[in-house]
Motif scaffolding. Structure first.
Motif, mmCIF file in Angstrom:
data_model
loop_
_atom_site.group_PDB
_atom_site.id
_atom_site.type_symbol
_atom_site.label_atom_id
_atom_site.label_comp_id
_atom_site.label_asym_id
_atom_site.label_seq_id
_atom_site.Cartn_x
_atom_site.Cartn_y
_atom_site.Cartn_z
ATOM 1 N N GLU A 82 3.512 1.681 -14.439
ATOM 2 C CA GLU A 82 3.939 1.218 -13.118
ATOM 3 C C GLU A 82 2.723 0.898 -12.245
ATOM 4 O O GLU A 82 2.682 -0.135 -11.572
ATOM 5 C CB GLU A 82 4.802 2.276 -12.429
ATOM 6 C CG GLU A 82 5.262 1.847 -11.048
ATOM 7 C CD GLU A 82 6.077 2.898 -10.326
ATOM 8 O OE1 GLU A 82 6.711 2.537 -9.315
ATOM 9 O OE2 GLU A 82 6.066 4.082 -10.735
ATOM 10 N N LEU A 83 1.736 1.759 -12.279
ATOM 11 C CA LEU A 83 0.538 1.552 -11.482
ATOM 12 C C LEU A 83 -0.201 0.290 -11.926
ATOM 13 O O LEU A 83 -0.642 -0.510 -11.102
ATOM 14 C CB LEU A 83 -0.378 2.774 -11.550
ATOM 15 C CG LEU A 83 -1.621 2.736 -10.673
ATOM 16 C CD1 LEU A 83 -1.249 2.541 -9.203
ATOM 17 C CD2 LEU A 83 -2.432 4.007 -10.863
ATOM 18 N N ARG A 84 -0.314 0.096 -13.234
ATOM 19 C CA ARG A 84 -0.996 -1.101 -13.741
ATOM 20 C C ARG A 84 -0.262 -2.377 -13.324
ATOM 21 O O ARG A 84 -0.875 -3.341 -12.871
ATOM 22 C CB ARG A 84 -1.120 -1.036 -15.258
ATOM 23 C CG ARG A 84 -2.167 -0.063 -15.725
ATOM 24 C CD ARG A 84 -2.192 0.024 -17.227
ATOM 25 N NE ARG A 84 -3.199 0.994 -17.667
ATOM 26 C CZ ARG A 84 -3.264 1.468 -18.897
ATOM 27 N NH1 ARG A 84 -2.402 1.065 -19.819
ATOM 28 N NH2 ARG A 84 -4.197 2.342 -19.215
ATOM 29 N N HIS A 118 0.828 -1.208 0.000
ATOM 30 C CA HIS A 118 0.000 0.000 0.000
ATOM 31 C C HIS A 118 0.863 1.259 0.000
ATOM 32 O O HIS A 118 0.511 2.262 -0.634
ATOM 33 C CB HIS A 118 -0.939 0.002 1.213
ATOM 34 C CG HIS A 118 -2.075 -0.976 1.095
ATOM 35 N ND1 HIS A 118 -2.907 -1.260 2.144
ATOM 36 C CD2 HIS A 118 -2.523 -1.731 0.046
ATOM 37 C CE1 HIS A 118 -3.828 -2.144 1.748
ATOM 38 N NE2 HIS A 118 -3.602 -2.452 0.483
ATOM 39 N N GLN A 119 1.994 1.204 0.677
ATOM 40 C CA GLN A 119 2.894 2.354 0.689
ATOM 41 C C GLN A 119 3.417 2.671 -0.709
ATOM 42 O O GLN A 119 3.647 3.832 -1.044
ATOM 43 C CB GLN A 119 4.045 2.106 1.656
ATOM 44 C CG GLN A 119 3.598 2.155 3.106
ATOM 45 C CD GLN A 119 4.715 1.858 4.063
ATOM 46 O OE1 GLN A 119 5.793 2.439 3.977
ATOM 47 N NE2 GLN A 119 4.476 0.931 4.983
ATOM 48 N N VAL A 120 3.589 1.643 -1.526
ATOM 49 C CA VAL A 120 4.022 1.864 -2.916
ATOM 50 C C VAL A 120 2.954 2.663 -3.657
ATOM 51 O O VAL A 120 3.272 3.599 -4.403
ATOM 52 C CB VAL A 120 4.313 0.525 -3.636
ATOM 53 C CG1 VAL A 120 4.568 0.750 -5.123
ATOM 54 C CG2 VAL A 120 5.482 -0.195 -2.986
ATOM 55 N N PHE A 121 1.674 2.347 -3.439
ATOM 56 C CA PHE A 121 0.602 3.108 -4.082
ATOM 57 C C PHE A 121 0.632 4.576 -3.648
ATOM 58 O O PHE A 121 0.414 5.465 -4.463
ATOM 59 C CB PHE A 121 -0.773 2.499 -3.776
ATOM 60 C CG PHE A 121 -1.005 1.187 -4.448
ATOM 61 C CD1 PHE A 121 -0.982 1.081 -5.829
ATOM 62 C CD2 PHE A 121 -1.249 0.044 -3.708
ATOM 63 C CE1 PHE A 121 -1.202 -0.141 -6.463
ATOM 64 C CE2 PHE A 121 -1.471 -1.180 -4.325
ATOM 65 C CZ PHE A 121 -1.442 -1.266 -5.701
ATOM 66 N N TYR A 165 0.016 -7.144 -9.525
ATOM 67 C CA TYR A 165 0.773 -7.913 -8.535
ATOM 68 C C TYR A 165 0.100 -7.845 -7.168
ATOM 69 O O TYR A 165 -0.112 -8.873 -6.511
ATOM 70 C CB TYR A 165 2.215 -7.390 -8.450
ATOM 71 C CG TYR A 165 2.943 -7.878 -7.223
ATOM 72 C CD1 TYR A 165 3.378 -9.195 -7.135
ATOM 73 C CD2 TYR A 165 3.174 -7.024 -6.144
ATOM 74 C CE1 TYR A 165 4.038 -9.654 -5.997
ATOM 75 C CE2 TYR A 165 3.825 -7.477 -5.008
ATOM 76 C CZ TYR A 165 4.251 -8.787 -4.945
ATOM 77 O OH TYR A 165 4.894 -9.251 -3.820
ATOM 78 N N HIS A 166 -0.249 -6.651 -6.726
ATOM 79 C CA HIS A 166 -0.842 -6.460 -5.400
ATOM 80 C C HIS A 166 -2.172 -7.201 -5.261
ATOM 81 O O HIS A 166 -2.412 -7.879 -4.264
ATOM 82 C CB HIS A 166 -1.033 -4.972 -5.115
ATOM 83 C CG HIS A 166 -1.839 -4.715 -3.884
ATOM 84 N ND1 HIS A 166 -1.366 -4.987 -2.621
ATOM 85 C CD2 HIS A 166 -3.100 -4.242 -3.731
ATOM 86 C CE1 HIS A 166 -2.301 -4.673 -1.732
ATOM 87 N NE2 HIS A 166 -3.367 -4.219 -2.384
ATOM 88 N N ILE A 201 -4.041 -14.188 -0.115
ATOM 89 C CA ILE A 201 -4.168 -14.155 1.351
ATOM 90 C C ILE A 201 -5.625 -14.323 1.762
ATOM 91 O O ILE A 201 -5.947 -15.087 2.682
ATOM 92 C CB ILE A 201 -3.569 -12.852 1.924
ATOM 93 C CG1 ILE A 201 -2.045 -12.940 1.830
ATOM 94 C CG2 ILE A 201 -4.024 -12.612 3.359
ATOM 95 C CD1 ILE A 201 -1.305 -11.753 2.346
ATOM 96 N N MET A 202 -6.520 -13.625 1.067
ATOM 97 C CA MET A 202 -7.942 -13.734 1.398
ATOM 98 C C MET A 202 -8.437 -15.165 1.199
ATOM 99 O O MET A 202 -9.212 -15.670 2.014
ATOM 100 C CB MET A 202 -8.771 -12.754 0.561
ATOM 101 C CG MET A 202 -8.543 -11.302 0.949
ATOM 102 S SD MET A 202 -9.648 -10.146 0.110
ATOM 103 C CE MET A 202 -9.080 -10.235 -1.574
ATOM 104 N N GLU A 203 -7.971 -15.814 0.146
ATOM 105 C CA GLU A 203 -8.373 -17.208 -0.107
ATOM 106 C C GLU A 203 -7.810 -18.129 0.981
ATOM 107 O O GLU A 203 -8.524 -18.972 1.521
ATOM 108 C CB GLU A 203 -7.894 -17.660 -1.486
ATOM 109 C CG GLU A 203 -8.710 -17.075 -2.613
ATOM 110 C CD GLU A 203 -8.173 -17.429 -3.998
ATOM 111 O OE1 GLU A 203 -7.307 -18.322 -4.113
ATOM 112 O OE2 GLU A 203 -8.638 -16.801 -4.969
ATOM 113 N N ARG A 204 -6.549 -17.946 1.285
ATOM 114 C CA ARG A 204 -5.889 -18.805 2.276
ATOM 115 C C ARG A 204 -6.583 -18.746 3.633
ATOM 116 O O ARG A 204 -6.726 -19.759 4.311
ATOM 117 C CB ARG A 204 -4.428 -18.393 2.420
ATOM 118 C CG ARG A 204 -3.679 -19.218 3.420
ATOM 119 C CD ARG A 204 -2.229 -18.874 3.442
ATOM 120 N NE ARG A 204 -1.538 -19.707 4.405
ATOM 121 C CZ ARG A 204 -0.306 -19.517 4.783
ATOM 122 N NH1 ARG A 204 0.407 -18.540 4.259
ATOM 123 N NH2 ARG A 204 0.247 -20.300 5.667
#
Length: 142
Positions: free
Chosen positions: A54-56, A22-25, A61-62, A69-72
């Protein structure tokens, strides 16, 4: 609404790798803000295209990482969250700098508005909700 892309610890959702992403965003958002300060003067089309690319890339990736993580950890609102991700990607793909008629200032402003809406509505609201449940499920699942 005007939104500054200044990260603070209050924005952390509590999942370290996602917080780092999120910090990258927010860094990308600050880069967009900097271009806006120039009002299109001395801003090259390539700078804007590079930020959009870069944003795309980072968004893809994010979202992949976050959805894994949500699935796991069996997030109950997974499908709705994935749907929001798809809608955000669709909106992002509509922002472009194609053709000679491309207006740099307009595109940068559109990119900033997209990012502030996304970060405020999705990241600072929906991701907080998701993180709470994921952390609770993590305790249960192990």
């Amino acid at each position: 609404m005007d939104f500054k892309f200044d990260w603070s610890n209050k924005m952390e959702i509590g999942i370290r790798k996602i917080d780092e992403q999120h910090q990258v965003f927010f860094r990308i958002g600050r880069d967009v803000e900097q271009l806006l300060l120039h009002n299109g003067v001395n801003v090259e089309k390539k700078q804007v295209v590079d930020l959009i690319c870069e944003l795309r890339e980072f968004t893809s990736y994010h979202f992949y990482f976050e959805e894994a993580i949500m699935e796991r950890y069996q997030y109950s609102n997974l499908e709705e969250h994935k749907k929001e991700h798809r809608l955000l990607i669709e909106r992002l793909l509509k922002i472009n700098m194609r053709g000679k008629e491309a207006n740099i200032q307009k595109t940068v402003k559109e990119l900033k508005e997209f990012m502030q809406d996304w970060l405020f509505e999705h990241l600072l609201k929906q991701d907080f909700i998701m993180a709470r449940e994921v952390e609770n499920n993590k305790q249960k699942i192990g």
